[in-house]
Design a protein around this motif. Structure first.
Motif, PDB file in Angstrom:
ATOM      1  N   PRO A 238      -2.085   1.759  -4.540  1.00  0.00           N
ATOM      2  CA  PRO A 238      -3.348   0.728  -4.515  1.00  0.00           C
ATOM      3  C   PRO A 238      -4.772   1.280  -4.229  1.00  0.00           C
ATOM      4  CG  PRO A 238      -1.314  -0.083  -3.824  1.00  0.00           C
ATOM      5  CD  PRO A 238      -1.051   1.316  -3.976  1.00  0.00           C
ATOM      6  N   HIS A 239      -4.821   2.114  -3.183  1.00  0.00           N
ATOM      7  CA  HIS A 239      -6.019   2.402  -2.651  1.00  0.00           C
ATOM      8  C   HIS A 239      -6.827   3.359  -3.611  1.00  0.00           C
ATOM      9  CE1 HIS A 239      -3.864   6.012  -1.557  1.00  0.00           C
ATOM     10  NE2 HIS A 239      -4.918   6.710  -1.689  1.00  0.00           N
ATOM     11  N   GLU A 240      -6.207   3.705  -4.660  1.00  0.00           N
ATOM     12  CA  GLU A 240      -6.754   4.642  -5.805  1.00  0.00           C
ATOM     13  C   GLU A 240      -7.322   4.023  -6.921  1.00  0.00           C
ATOM     14  OE1 GLU A 240      -4.566   9.000  -5.505  1.00  0.00           O
ATOM     15  OE2 GLU A 240      -3.010   7.323  -5.969  1.00  0.00           O
ATOM     16  N   LEU A 241      -7.232   2.677  -6.735  1.00  0.00           N
ATOM     17  CA  LEU A 241      -7.549   1.754  -7.939  1.00  0.00           C
ATOM     18  C   LEU A 241      -8.775   1.090  -7.755  1.00  0.00           C
ATOM     19  CD1 LEU A 241      -3.925   0.249  -8.953  1.00  0.00           C
ATOM     20  CD2 LEU A 241      -5.267   2.478  -9.698  1.00  0.00           C
ATOM     21  N   SER A 242      -9.618   0.715  -8.828  1.00  0.00           N
ATOM     22  CA  SER A 242     -10.547  -0.336  -8.454  1.00  0.00           C
ATOM     23  C   SER A 242     -10.068  -1.640  -8.539  1.00  0.00           C
ATOM     24  CB  SER A 242     -11.410  -0.152 -10.006  1.00  0.00           C
ATOM     25  OG  SER A 242     -11.068  -0.876 -10.867  1.00  0.00           O
ATOM     26  N   GLY A 243     -11.080  -2.708  -7.915  1.00  0.00           N
ATOM     27  CA  GLY A 243     -10.596  -3.959  -7.759  1.00  0.00           C
ATOM     28  C   GLY A 243     -10.213  -4.648  -9.043  1.00  0.00           C
ATOM     29  N   GLY A 244     -10.683  -4.287 -10.268  1.00  0.00           N
ATOM     30  CA  GLY A 244     -10.135  -4.891 -11.300  1.00  0.00           C
ATOM     31  C   GLY A 244      -8.617  -4.453 -11.548  1.00  0.00           C
TER      32      GLY A 244
ATOM     33  N   PRO B  63       0.937  -1.072   0.071  1.00  0.00           N
ATOM     34  CA  PRO B  63       0.001  -0.146   0.107  1.00  0.00           C
ATOM     35  C   PRO B  63       0.929   1.283  -0.025  1.00  0.00           C
ATOM     36  CG  PRO B  63      -0.178  -1.125   2.147  1.00  0.00           C
ATOM     37  CD  PRO B  63       0.468  -2.050   1.331  1.00  0.00           C
ATOM     38  N   HIS B  64       2.170   1.068   0.450  1.00  0.00           N
ATOM     39  CA  HIS B  64       2.762   2.433   0.735  1.00  0.00           C
ATOM     40  C   HIS B  64       3.802   2.711  -0.600  1.00  0.00           C
ATOM     41  CE1 HIS B  64       5.439  -0.992   1.693  1.00  0.00           C
ATOM     42  NE2 HIS B  64       6.597   0.072   1.355  1.00  0.00           N
ATOM     43  N   LEU B  65       3.474   1.808  -1.515  1.00  0.00           N
ATOM     44  CA  LEU B  65       4.336   1.814  -3.011  1.00  0.00           C
ATOM     45  C   LEU B  65       3.480   2.187  -3.921  1.00  0.00           C
ATOM     46  CD1 LEU B  65       6.958  -1.193  -2.764  1.00  0.00           C
ATOM     47  CD2 LEU B  65       7.334   1.317  -1.963  1.00  0.00           C
ATOM     48  N   SER B  66       4.029   3.123  -4.787  1.00  0.00           N
ATOM     49  CA  SER B  66       3.224   3.509  -5.946  1.00  0.00           C
ATOM     50  C   SER B  66       2.952   2.118  -7.094  1.00  0.00           C
ATOM     51  CB  SER B  66       3.767   4.450  -7.083  1.00  0.00           C
ATOM     52  OG  SER B  66       5.123   4.120  -7.468  1.00  0.00           O
ATOM     53  N   VAL B  67       2.005   2.333  -7.902  1.00  0.00           N
ATOM     54  CA  VAL B  67       2.123   1.226  -8.966  1.00  0.00           C
ATOM     55  C   VAL B  67       3.041   0.812  -9.495  1.00  0.00           C
ATOM     56  CG1 VAL B  67       0.795   0.717 -11.093  1.00  0.00           C
ATOM     57  CG2 VAL B  67      -0.661   1.636  -9.226  1.00  0.00           C
ATOM     58  N   ALA B  68       3.930   1.652  -9.947  1.00  0.00           N
ATOM     59  CA  ALA B  68       5.207   1.627 -10.728  1.00  0.00           C
ATOM     60  C   ALA B  68       6.290   0.713  -9.822  1.00  0.00           C
ATOM     61  CB  ALA B  68       5.781   2.700 -11.367  1.00  0.00           C
ATOM     62  N   ARG B  69       6.449   1.245  -8.565  1.00  0.00           N
ATOM     63  CA  ARG B  69       7.319   0.712  -7.619  1.00  0.00           C
ATOM     64  C   ARG B  69       6.704  -0.635  -7.241  1.00  0.00           C
ATOM     65  NH1 ARG B  69      10.300   4.034  -4.427  1.00  0.00           N
ATOM     66  NH2 ARG B  69      11.024   2.201  -3.457  1.00  0.00           N
ATOM     67  N   ASN B  70       5.456  -1.137  -7.078  1.00  0.00           N
ATOM     68  CA  ASN B  70       5.060  -2.264  -6.973  1.00  0.00           C
ATOM     69  C   ASN B  70       5.647  -3.253  -8.049  1.00  0.00           C
ATOM     70  OD1 ASN B  70       2.953  -3.408  -4.489  1.00  0.00           O
ATOM     71  ND2 ASN B  70       2.431  -0.990  -5.099  1.00  0.00           N
ATOM     72  N   ILE B  71       5.354  -2.769  -9.436  1.00  0.00           N
ATOM     73  CA  ILE B  71       5.820  -3.787 -10.231  1.00  0.00           C
ATOM     74  C   ILE B  71       7.150  -4.094 -10.375  1.00  0.00           C
ATOM     75  CG2 ILE B  71       5.666  -3.805 -12.860  1.00  0.00           C
ATOM     76  CD1 ILE B  71       2.994  -2.206 -12.906  1.00  0.00           C
ATOM     77  N   GLU B  72       7.921  -2.847  -9.863  1.00  0.00           N
ATOM     78  CA  GLU B  72       9.613  -3.078  -9.948  1.00  0.00           C
ATOM     79  C   GLU B  72       9.746  -3.870  -8.966  1.00  0.00           C
ATOM     80  OE1 GLU B  72      11.134   0.743  -9.534  1.00  0.00           O
ATOM     81  OE2 GLU B  72      10.765   1.320 -11.734  1.00  0.00           O
ATOM     82  N   PHE B  73       9.061  -4.260  -8.056  1.00  0.00           N
ATOM     83  CA  PHE B  73       9.577  -4.798  -6.642  1.00  0.00           C
ATOM     84  C   PHE B  73      10.383  -6.281  -7.244  1.00  0.00           C
ATOM     85  CE2 PHE B  73       9.168  -8.058  -3.192  1.00  0.00           C
ATOM     86  CZ  PHE B  73       9.701  -7.302  -2.087  1.00  0.00           C
ATOM     87  N   GLY B  74      10.098  -7.139  -8.116  1.00  0.00           N
ATOM     88  CA  GLY B  74      10.570  -8.276  -8.507  1.00  0.00           C
ATOM     89  C   GLY B  74      11.799  -8.136  -9.597  1.00  0.00           C
ATOM     90  N   ILE B  75      11.755  -6.913  -9.928  1.00  0.00           N
ATOM     91  CA  ILE B  75      12.875  -6.662 -10.978  1.00  0.00           C
ATOM     92  C   ILE B  75      13.827  -5.645 -10.637  1.00  0.00           C
ATOM     93  CG2 ILE B  75      11.839  -7.614 -12.930  1.00  0.00           C
ATOM     94  CD1 ILE B  75      10.884  -4.547 -13.783  1.00  0.00           C
ATOM     95  N   ALA B  76      14.161  -5.568  -9.110  1.00  0.00           N
ATOM     96  CA  ALA B  76      14.953  -4.427  -8.584  1.00  0.00           C
ATOM     97  C   ALA B  76      16.534  -4.697  -9.003  1.00  0.00           C
ATOM     98  CB  ALA B  76      14.846  -4.433  -6.996  1.00  0.00           C
ATOM     99  N   HIS B  77      16.775  -5.807  -9.569  1.00  0.00           N
ATOM    100  CA  HIS B  77      18.316  -5.831  -9.682  1.00  0.00           C
ATOM    101  C   HIS B  77      18.747  -5.456 -11.521  1.00  0.00           C
ATOM    102  CE1 HIS B  77      15.884  -9.182 -11.447  1.00  0.00           C
ATOM    103  NE2 HIS B  77      16.894  -9.486 -12.607  1.00  0.00           N
ATOM    104  N   LEU B  78      17.570  -5.191 -12.095  1.00  0.00           N
ATOM    105  CA  LEU B  78      17.817  -4.664 -13.310  1.00  0.00           C
ATOM    106  C   LEU B  78      18.083  -2.966 -13.339  1.00  0.00           C
ATOM    107  CD1 LEU B  78      14.716  -6.192 -15.259  1.00  0.00           C
ATOM    108  CD2 LEU B  78      17.274  -6.957 -15.160  1.00  0.00           C
ATOM    109  N   PRO B  79      18.853  -2.605 -14.159  1.00  0.00           N
ATOM    110  CA  PRO B  79      19.003  -1.169 -14.127  1.00  0.00           C
ATOM    111  C   PRO B  79      17.895  -0.377 -14.344  1.00  0.00           C
ATOM    112  CG  PRO B  79      20.650  -2.580 -15.833  1.00  0.00           C
ATOM    113  CD  PRO B  79      19.464  -3.304 -15.299  1.00  0.00           C
ATOM    114  N   ALA B  80      17.894   0.871 -13.922  1.00  0.00           N
ATOM    115  CA  ALA B  80      16.720   1.578 -13.776  1.00  0.00           C
ATOM    116  C   ALA B  80      16.162   1.743 -15.008  1.00  0.00           C
ATOM    117  CB  ALA B  80      17.109   3.220 -13.224  1.00  0.00           C
ATOM    118  N   GLY B  81      16.916   1.871 -15.979  1.00  0.00           N
ATOM    119  CA  GLY B  81      16.239   2.301 -17.487  1.00  0.00           C
ATOM    120  C   GLY B  81      15.404   1.102 -17.935  1.00  0.00           C
ATOM    121  N   GLN B  82      15.860  -0.253 -17.628  1.00  0.00           N
ATOM    122  CA  GLN B  82      15.455  -1.659 -18.084  1.00  0.00           C
ATOM    123  C   GLN B  82      14.131  -1.747 -17.145  1.00  0.00           C
ATOM    124  OE1 GLN B  82      17.694  -4.921 -18.445  1.00  0.00           O
ATOM    125  NE2 GLN B  82      19.398  -3.721 -19.093  1.00  0.00           N
TER     126      GLN B  82
END
Length: 354
Positions: A134-140, A93-112
């Motif tokens: 996340p709280h700003e998004l609908s369930g879908g 909840p404390h991370l933006s959508v982009a940061r959530n998605i980046e969580f599993g690819i943190a080892h990649l360079p920023a541009g990738q």
């Protein structure tokens, strides 16, 4: 090509209580599979074993050809190369959508990382929500974000545990179709757990129907419905009733509607019985096997369920046996009315009577 997932005679137990029994299946490259069954059948336990959260008591689990579980050895989840989507989405909840998605690819360079996030957001047609929380998004929308977060590292296998269970029926089916499209686009193999048949049919290429820890049939949706392997699958998938059959003096199988075929019927293997060559049989009759026919058998309307585009009727035959009949929604009959019907089937589904 290595198989994304292979189960070989897998047993899982909680203490001395067996939960999964001798399960074997193979999930092909790019294939979407489903574990479908009633509550308590072992499907979630099996998914947890595949993920590495539960040890196996017997058999082997292989992911891309690597043996990740066997008795006495369980490779930890984070080293299995899998992604997971949970019932509650589990977004941070404390991370933006982009940061959530980046969580599993943190080892990649920023541009990738940025390119991968943008690519995935376009894939789910949500290109402008990277800065939202996340709280700003609908369930879908949250479900889509949870999905692409799991897909971001390009896992060998994606596991989905009842991912649509908190949503209404209409949204479940539309999201299931959407998730299927996304998985196809990413060419990702996946295994879904659900108790919802419509969800399974909308999303999966092959479905394992489970009962009491065992797989009763691993097949496509069409075969599960039209060619069930046993009575449990026949009764669990779709709707239907069992119509008693008799044989006349020429051994022709007959129902209350009359002869099924003009000649002796060769019984399917599933209808074989130790009772002899002529065991008592029942016919699985689906609502769509019953058709209106002016000179058909007259039946009484006992119940009706209006479902918008169609109406599902329960009809009572003269013998007192009830059958189901489905017709278009504008063909409205009152309870107590009579209607002449016949049966029209492309293939007989026969089993020995219980």
């Amino acid at each position: 090509m290595q198989r994304p997932l292979e189960l070989q005679q897998v047993d899982v137990a909680y203490g001395e209580t067996p939960v999964v029994r001798s399960v074997s299946l193979i999930l092909g490259a790019g294939e979407i599979g489903c574990l479908l069954g009633p509550s308590g059948c072992g499907k979630t336990t099996l998914l947890r074993a595949i993920a590495g959260f539960e040890p196996v008591r017997g058999g082997h689990i292989l992911i891309r050809g690597e043996k990740v579980s066997r008795p006495g050895y369980t490779l930890v989840p984070e080293k299995r190369g899998i992604g997971m989507v949970f019932q509650d989405f589990a977004l941070f909840p404390h991370l933006s959508v982009a940061r959530n998605i980046e969580f599993g690819i943190a080892h990649l360079p920023a541009g990738q990382r940025r390119s991968r996030v943008e690519e995935l957001l376009r894939l789910v047609e949500l290109p402008n929500i990277g800065g939202c929380y996340p709280h700003e998004l609908s369930g879908g929308q949250q479900q889509r974000v949870a999905l692409i977060r799991a897909l971001a590292p390009k896992p060998a296998l994606l596991l989905l545990d009842e991912p649509f269970s908190s949503m209404d029926v209409e949204l479940r089916e539309s999201l299931a179709r959407e998730v299927r499209r996304i998985l196809r686009s990413e060419q990702t193999s996946a295994l879904l757990v659900t108790h919802d048949q419509s969800e399974a049919f909308a999303m999966a290429d092959r479905i394992a129907v489970m009962q009491q820890g065992s797989i009763r049939q691993w097949d496509c949706a069409y075969n599960l419905y039209h060619k069930p392997a046993d009575r449990f699958v026949a009764g669990f998938i779709g709707q239907g009733v069992w119509l008693p059959l008799l044989r006349d003096t020429n051994h022709v199988l007959c129902s209350e509607f009359g002869p099924l075929f003009p000649n002796r019927v060769e019984l399917p293997h599933r209808a074989a019985s130790e009772a002899g060559d002529d065991p008592p049989l029942e016919l699985l009759l689906r609502p769509d096997d019953v058709v209106y026919l002016e000179d058909g058998l007259h039946c009484e309307v006992i119940e009706k369920s209006f479902r918008g585009a169609d109406i599902l009727y329960r009809l009572r035959l003269p013998s007192g046996t009830d059958i189901l009949y489905i017709t278009k929604g504008h063909n409205d009959l009152p309870v107590g009315a009579t209607i002449p019907v016949a049966i029209k089937m492309n293939e007989l589904v026969l089993f020995t009577a219980e």
